[in-house]
Design a protein around this motif. Structure first.
Motif, PDB file in Angstrom:
ATOM      1  N   GLU A 202      -6.928  -5.461  -3.281  1.00  0.00           N
ATOM      2  CA  GLU A 202      -7.893  -4.515  -3.830  1.00  0.00           C
ATOM      3  C   GLU A 202      -8.881  -4.038  -2.767  1.00  0.00           C
ATOM      4  O   GLU A 202      -9.239  -2.856  -2.715  1.00  0.00           O
ATOM      5  CB  GLU A 202      -8.652  -5.171  -4.989  1.00  0.00           C
ATOM      6  CG  GLU A 202      -9.493  -4.205  -5.809  1.00  0.00           C
ATOM      7  CD  GLU A 202      -8.649  -3.148  -6.509  1.00  0.00           C
ATOM      8  OE1 GLU A 202      -9.141  -1.996  -6.638  1.00  0.00           O
ATOM      9  OE2 GLU A 202      -7.509  -3.458  -6.904  1.00  0.00           O
ATOM     10  N   LYS A 203      -9.300  -4.945  -1.876  1.00  0.00           N
ATOM     11  CA  LYS A 203     -10.306  -4.578  -0.879  1.00  0.00           C
ATOM     12  C   LYS A 203      -9.754  -3.635   0.193  1.00  0.00           C
ATOM     13  O   LYS A 203     -10.520  -2.922   0.848  1.00  0.00           O
ATOM     14  CB  LYS A 203     -10.879  -5.828  -0.216  1.00  0.00           C
ATOM     15  CG  LYS A 203      -9.874  -6.609   0.614  1.00  0.00           C
ATOM     16  CD  LYS A 203     -10.545  -7.797   1.297  1.00  0.00           C
ATOM     17  CE  LYS A 203      -9.551  -8.566   2.159  1.00  0.00           C
ATOM     18  NZ  LYS A 203     -10.205  -9.708   2.855  1.00  0.00           N
ATOM     19  N   ASN A 204      -8.429  -3.628   0.382  1.00  0.00           N
ATOM     20  CA  ASN A 204      -7.832  -2.781   1.418  1.00  0.00           C
ATOM     21  C   ASN A 204      -7.071  -1.586   0.857  1.00  0.00           C
ATOM     22  O   ASN A 204      -6.518  -0.798   1.620  1.00  0.00           O
ATOM     23  CB  ASN A 204      -6.881  -3.606   2.293  1.00  0.00           C
ATOM     24  CG  ASN A 204      -7.623  -4.582   3.180  1.00  0.00           C
ATOM     25  OD1 ASN A 204      -8.755  -4.322   3.596  1.00  0.00           O
ATOM     26  ND2 ASN A 204      -6.998  -5.710   3.467  1.00  0.00           N
ATOM     27  N   LYS A 205      -7.034  -1.458  -0.458  1.00  0.00           N
ATOM     28  CA  LYS A 205      -6.237  -0.401  -1.075  1.00  0.00           C
ATOM     29  C   LYS A 205      -6.726   0.988  -0.654  1.00  0.00           C
ATOM     30  O   LYS A 205      -5.934   1.863  -0.294  1.00  0.00           O
ATOM     31  CB  LYS A 205      -6.274  -0.539  -2.598  1.00  0.00           C
ATOM     32  CG  LYS A 205      -5.317   0.407  -3.317  1.00  0.00           C
ATOM     33  CD  LYS A 205      -5.423   0.254  -4.833  1.00  0.00           C
ATOM     34  CE  LYS A 205      -5.005  -1.132  -5.273  1.00  0.00           C
ATOM     35  NZ  LYS A 205      -4.995  -1.244  -6.764  1.00  0.00           N
ATOM     36  N   LYS A 206      -8.032   1.193  -0.674  1.00  0.00           N
ATOM     37  CA  LYS A 206      -8.586   2.498  -0.302  1.00  0.00           C
ATOM     38  C   LYS A 206      -8.331   2.791   1.171  1.00  0.00           C
ATOM     39  O   LYS A 206      -7.996   3.927   1.543  1.00  0.00           O
ATOM     40  CB  LYS A 206     -10.085   2.539  -0.602  1.00  0.00           C
ATOM     41  CG  LYS A 206     -10.723   3.895  -0.321  1.00  0.00           C
ATOM     42  CD  LYS A 206     -12.198   3.904  -0.707  1.00  0.00           C
ATOM     43  CE  LYS A 206     -12.819   5.269  -0.435  1.00  0.00           C
ATOM     44  NZ  LYS A 206     -14.264   5.298  -0.817  1.00  0.00           N
ATOM     45  N   PHE A 207      -8.483   1.772   2.008  1.00  0.00           N
ATOM     46  CA  PHE A 207      -8.249   1.942   3.443  1.00  0.00           C
ATOM     47  C   PHE A 207      -6.827   2.423   3.705  1.00  0.00           C
ATOM     48  O   PHE A 207      -6.611   3.403   4.428  1.00  0.00           O
ATOM     49  CB  PHE A 207      -8.503   0.618   4.171  1.00  0.00           C
ATOM     50  CG  PHE A 207      -8.048   0.614   5.605  1.00  0.00           C
ATOM     51  CD1 PHE A 207      -8.826   1.180   6.600  1.00  0.00           C
ATOM     52  CD2 PHE A 207      -6.825   0.038   5.960  1.00  0.00           C
ATOM     53  CE1 PHE A 207      -8.405   1.182   7.927  1.00  0.00           C
ATOM     54  CE2 PHE A 207      -6.395   0.035   7.276  1.00  0.00           C
ATOM     55  CZ  PHE A 207      -7.191   0.607   8.265  1.00  0.00           C
ATOM     56  N   PHE A 208      -5.845   1.754   3.115  1.00  0.00           N
ATOM     57  CA  PHE A 208      -4.453   2.132   3.359  1.00  0.00           C
ATOM     58  C   PHE A 208      -4.098   3.460   2.698  1.00  0.00           C
ATOM     59  O   PHE A 208      -3.218   4.177   3.185  1.00  0.00           O
ATOM     60  CB  PHE A 208      -3.511   1.017   2.899  1.00  0.00           C
ATOM     61  CG  PHE A 208      -3.374  -0.090   3.901  1.00  0.00           C
ATOM     62  CD1 PHE A 208      -2.595   0.076   5.028  1.00  0.00           C
ATOM     63  CD2 PHE A 208      -4.052  -1.283   3.733  1.00  0.00           C
ATOM     64  CE1 PHE A 208      -2.477  -0.930   5.971  1.00  0.00           C
ATOM     65  CE2 PHE A 208      -3.946  -2.299   4.669  1.00  0.00           C
ATOM     66  CZ  PHE A 208      -3.158  -2.121   5.794  1.00  0.00           C
ATOM     67  N   PHE A 209      -4.776   3.793   1.624  1.00  0.00           N
ATOM     68  CA  PHE A 209      -4.559   5.106   1.008  1.00  0.00           C
ATOM     69  C   PHE A 209      -4.968   6.216   1.980  1.00  0.00           C
ATOM     70  O   PHE A 209      -4.245   7.199   2.170  1.00  0.00           O
ATOM     71  CB  PHE A 209      -5.368   5.216  -0.286  1.00  0.00           C
ATOM     72  CG  PHE A 209      -5.245   6.548  -0.973  1.00  0.00           C
ATOM     73  CD1 PHE A 209      -4.177   6.813  -1.819  1.00  0.00           C
ATOM     74  CD2 PHE A 209      -6.198   7.543  -0.776  1.00  0.00           C
ATOM     75  CE1 PHE A 209      -4.058   8.049  -2.451  1.00  0.00           C
ATOM     76  CE2 PHE A 209      -6.089   8.777  -1.399  1.00  0.00           C
ATOM     77  CZ  PHE A 209      -5.014   9.027  -2.240  1.00  0.00           C
ATOM     78  N   ILE A 210      -6.112   6.027   2.639  1.00  0.00           N
ATOM     79  CA  ILE A 210      -6.622   7.041   3.570  1.00  0.00           C
ATOM     80  C   ILE A 210      -5.753   7.121   4.826  1.00  0.00           C
ATOM     81  O   ILE A 210      -5.328   8.208   5.234  1.00  0.00           O
ATOM     82  CB  ILE A 210      -8.088   6.738   3.940  1.00  0.00           C
ATOM     83  CG1 ILE A 210      -8.988   6.880   2.706  1.00  0.00           C
ATOM     84  CG2 ILE A 210      -8.566   7.667   5.059  1.00  0.00           C
ATOM     85  CD1 ILE A 210     -10.419   6.426   2.936  1.00  0.00           C
ATOM     86  N   VAL A 211      -5.482   5.965   5.439  1.00  0.00           N
ATOM     87  CA  VAL A 211      -4.753   5.992   6.716  1.00  0.00           C
ATOM     88  C   VAL A 211      -3.301   6.416   6.533  1.00  0.00           C
ATOM     89  O   VAL A 211      -2.692   6.980   7.453  1.00  0.00           O
ATOM     90  CB  VAL A 211      -4.834   4.621   7.428  1.00  0.00           C
ATOM     91  CG1 VAL A 211      -6.270   4.291   7.790  1.00  0.00           C
ATOM     92  CG2 VAL A 211      -4.204   3.510   6.591  1.00  0.00           C
TER      93      VAL A 211
END
Length: 352
Positions: A202-211
């Protein structure tokens, strides 16, 4: 340099003691460290590094893949050093062909080594912090390693005449690589987001969505301007020695993004790199290619005809006409290079 199997349980440990615990046990409790204590810390670090190298490259399991990976890393860092230290020696050295060839061979050993990986095409496994790489992604990487090998050789004055004298190879790699691409499995950036609830924390979901979206945009740019544009200007031999210098630096970054990026996933999988750090290093490697494009920015203007032709191809990228367009350009460009076009037509289609 693909990841070890999912059940591999090797982390940054020294025997039964973690590396951090080993270091803490060697740090003196007193007010100031003694020479013996400092030497003890250094010794522990050296032992840890030796064991790290052994576990990554010299374990019997997958030994061929590991050794070729080590050979690639040694060549890569030597090539990077030599490029800046003595470019003239670099461009005439064996590294021009051996480095990309080793990268291609490494991609083949991965295909025959990691057959146990998931066969799904929906989740490549690279754009997440939980998943392992999928087998189609491993196979797909060999395609990109092959076209990278071609460009390394194509920009070498030693190999360039061999390609121009070979009509089939020249045209296949310059104009038609993505028609041959259909022989390889294809993973999708869009589909890599499909399984986000399972393969991303959950904490990295947004990061990987963007990159992932940034990487997708770069891939489209790279396909047409690192791929087709650089191929076209070399096809007409419209590059000078300074252009080739900057393009080889670009290819060095490309080699990192194509082959060493797979090793980054291994380091992430084994716990040596965090998922964000691993992916950020990968992003830096491919975004660094823009430095070379800035240096050769005048090439886009001087070859405005090819710049426009490539831009049209980019617009057609997601249509059914993209392959037909490349075939059309292949016929047109060959006719122009062989002086088969009438001058009154040529002046409207080409700037030189």
């Amino acid at each position: 340099m693909s990841p070890s199997p999912p059940n591999a349980n090797f982390g940054p440990r020294i025997d039964d003691i973690s590396y951090v615990d080993a270091l803490e046990s060697s740090i003196p409790i007193g007010n100031g460290p003694h020479i013996g204590d400092l030497l003890n810390i250094i010794f522990v670090k050296i032992i840890y590094f030796i064991k790290l190298i052994f576990h990554l490259f010299f374990q019997r399991k997958f030994i061929l893949h590991r050794l070729i990976g080590l050979l690639y890393l040694l060549q890569y860092f030597f090539a990077f050093y030599l490029f800046f230290k003595n470019y003239d020696l670099f461009k005439s050295s064996f590294l021009i062909w051996s480095l990309p060839l080793t990268g291609f061979v490494q991609s083949l050993t991965a295909i025959y080594t990691f057959t146990f990986l998931s066969r799904t095409k929906r989740d490549a496994g690279y754009y997440s912090d939980r998943g392992t790489l999928s087998y189609p992604f491993i196979v797909e990487n060999s395609f990109f390693a092959s076209i990278l090998l071609f460009q390394w050789l194509y920009y070498s004055n030693k190999f360039y005449p061999l390609f121009t004298s070979s009509i089939i190879i020249d045209n296949l790699f310059v104009f038609l690589p993505y028609i041959a691409r259909q022989l390889w499995p294809k993973t999708s950036f869009r589909d890599s987001l499909y399984n986000s609830d399972k393969n991303k924390t959950e904490k990295n979901k947004k990061f990987f969505f963007i990159v992932t979206h940034i990487t997708k945009c770069f891939y489209i740019w790279a396909k047409h301007y690192i791929g087709f544009f650089l191929n076209y200007i070399r096809f007409f031999n419209r590059v000078d020695t300074e252009d080739i210098y900057h393009i080889y630096l670009l290819l060095l970054f490309g080699a990192f993004a194509t082959t060493i990026s797979m090793f980054l996933h291994t380091l992430k999988f084994k716990g040596y790199l965090g998922p964000k750090l691993s992916f950020m290093i990968y992003m830096v490697s491919y975004l660094a290619t823009f430095y070379s494009f800035i240096q050769i920015r005048n090439t886009f203007i001087m070859n405005i005809d090819l710049t426009i032709y490539v831009f049209i191809g980019l617009l057609l990228n997601f249509t059914r006409y993209q392959h037909a367009y490349q075939i059309f350009l292949m016929v047109l460009f060959n006719a122009h290079r062989d002086n088969m076009l009438p001058n009154d037509i040529k002046k409207y289609l080409f700037s030189s």
